[in-house]
Design an enzyme around this catalytic site. Structure first.
Site, PDB file in Angstrom:
ATOM      1  CG  PHE A  90      -1.966   0.926   1.393  1.00 36.54           C
ATOM      2  CD1 PHE A  90      -3.068   0.804   0.224  1.00 36.54           C
ATOM      3  CD2 PHE A  90      -2.063   1.664   2.264  1.00 36.54           C
ATOM      4  CE1 PHE A  90      -3.924   1.939   0.365  1.00 36.54           C
ATOM      5  CE2 PHE A  90      -2.990   3.064   2.309  1.00 36.54           C
ATOM      6  CZ  PHE A  90      -4.011   2.948   1.386  1.00 36.54           C
ATOM      7  CB  SER A 158       2.264  -4.714   2.965  1.00 35.97           C
ATOM      8  OG  SER A 158       1.269  -3.725   3.420  1.00 35.97           O
ATOM      9  CG  MET A 159      -2.841  -3.548   1.096  1.00 35.99           C
ATOM     10  SD  MET A 159      -4.109  -2.499   0.644  1.00 35.99           S
ATOM     11  CE  MET A 159      -4.751  -1.824   2.386  1.00 35.99           C
ATOM     12  CD1 TRP A 183      -3.188  -4.841   7.065  1.00 37.31           C
ATOM     13  CD2 TRP A 183      -4.577  -4.810   5.166  1.00 37.31           C
ATOM     14  NE1 TRP A 183      -4.316  -4.125   7.121  1.00 37.31           N
ATOM     15  CE2 TRP A 183      -5.366  -4.350   6.141  1.00 37.31           C
ATOM     16  CE3 TRP A 183      -5.251  -5.101   3.843  1.00 37.31           C
ATOM     17  CZ2 TRP A 183      -6.445  -3.873   5.979  1.00 37.31           C
ATOM     18  CZ3 TRP A 183      -6.550  -4.620   3.745  1.00 37.31           C
ATOM     19  CH2 TRP A 183      -7.118  -3.822   4.657  1.00 37.31           C
ATOM     20  CG  ASP A 204       3.625  -6.010  10.487  1.00 30.19           C
ATOM     21  OD1 ASP A 204       2.918  -5.318  10.695  1.00 30.19           O
ATOM     22  OD2 ASP A 204       3.582  -6.841   9.600  1.00 30.19           O
ATOM     23  CG  HIS A 236       4.031  -3.925   7.416  1.00 26.65           C
ATOM     24  ND1 HIS A 236       3.219  -4.844   7.444  1.00 26.65           N
ATOM     25  CD2 HIS A 236       3.488  -2.980   6.591  1.00 26.65           C
ATOM     26  CE1 HIS A 236       2.426  -4.892   6.371  1.00 26.65           C
ATOM     27  NE2 HIS A 236       2.662  -3.685   5.775  1.00 26.65           N
TER      28      HIS A 236
END
Length: 289
Positions: A90, A158-159, A183, A204, A236
């Site tokens: 993201f 992440s995303m 995520w 994270d 993270h």
């Protein structure tokens, strides 16, 4: 073996010199096998045995994703290579995961690090973009003749890691998936049939392992080849810079499942023990059973 990580790391720069060559018989048994027999030093090395070239893909030439950079072994003497596409997270750009490109490619893969259509794309969109980038790589890219379209994988941070799960769910033919501190609002993935290595980080606070990586892993089918690597002393954003532990186990996972190379089983089974860089490791052993 796992307790010798620090000593092996000191030899990593010499890995390509000391790794013994694969025997002709073994290579003949597995036509997808690439490169010399692996050692701890060779998979921890910043660069593997292959010289790497790269080419850019303009966003104007990309359909369904934002363009990116393809890294590939320069030599064509061993035929086609398996490939992996990697998505950033993201608000992030390709540059945030670019270190993985040459590092993985030098071990014998074609690697495509991409930008997404916007930096705010959600996991479902990033999953579709990973698949669009794979299609570009195998059908339209200038290196398509170097890629074995039957041996493909996906990674993401992440995303982009959440998108990795989405892509694996949507395209069961994928051979490997590696979400990095992923995520996603969807916590359960029983539909996935792609061998999946989930990487979390003990520190994270954006995608805490208790609400993301751990339930992702536990929800994968019990019959699936799967593993959960929780990094020790990590955050993270650890996947955004060169990390030997991430590289070591990513290389081993991709080699084992994209190349069907059982020489890499030794780094995944028995399960790695906690160390200075590993908080916890779970997995299924033996692999491919």
């Amino acid at each position: 073996m796992k307790r010798r990580i620090a000593a092996a790391a000191a030899l990593s720069s010499l890995a390509f010199l000391v790794a013994p060559a694969a025997t002709a018989a073994t290579a003949a048994d597995n036509p997808y096998q690439r490169g010399p027999a692996p050692t701890v030093a060779s998979i921890e090395a910043v660069r593997g045995p292959y010289a790497v070239s790269q080419t850019s893909v303009s966003s104007l030439a990309a359909i369904g994703f934002g363009g990116g950079t393809i890294y590939y072994p320069t030599s064509t003497s061993e035929g086609r290579f398996g490939a992996v596409v990697i998505s950033p997270g993201f608000t992030a750009y390709e540059s945030s995961i670019a270190w993985l490109g040459p590092r993985l490619a030098s071990q014998g893969f074609v690697v495509f690090t991409i930008d997404t259509l916007t930096t705010l794309d959600q996991p479902d969109s990033r999953g579709r973009q990973l698949l669009a980038a794979l299609d570009h790589l195998t059908q339209r890219s200038s290196v398509r003749d170097r890629v074995d379209a039957s041996r493909l994988g996906v990674m993401g941070h992440s995303m982009g890691g959440g998108g990795t799960l989405e892509a694996a769910k949507s395209r069961p033919s994928l051979k490997a998936a590696i979400p990095l501190t992923a995520w996603n609002t969807d916590k359960t993935w029983p539909e996935i049939s792609t061998p999946t290595l989930i990487v979390g980080a003990d520190g994270d606070t954006i995608a805490p392992v208790a609400t993301h990586s751990e339930p992702f892993y536990e929800s994968l089918p019990a019959s699936l080849d799967k593993a959960y690597l929780e990094l020790n002393g990590a955050t993270h954003f650890t996947p955004n810079s060169s990390d030997t532990t991430i590289a070591k186990y990513s290389i081993s996972w991709l080699k084992r499942f994209i190349d069907d190379d059982t020489r890499y089983d030794q780094f995944l089974c028995p399960l790695p023990r906690p160390s200075l860089t590993i908080e916890e490791y779970r997995g299924t052993c033996p692999l491919g059973s």
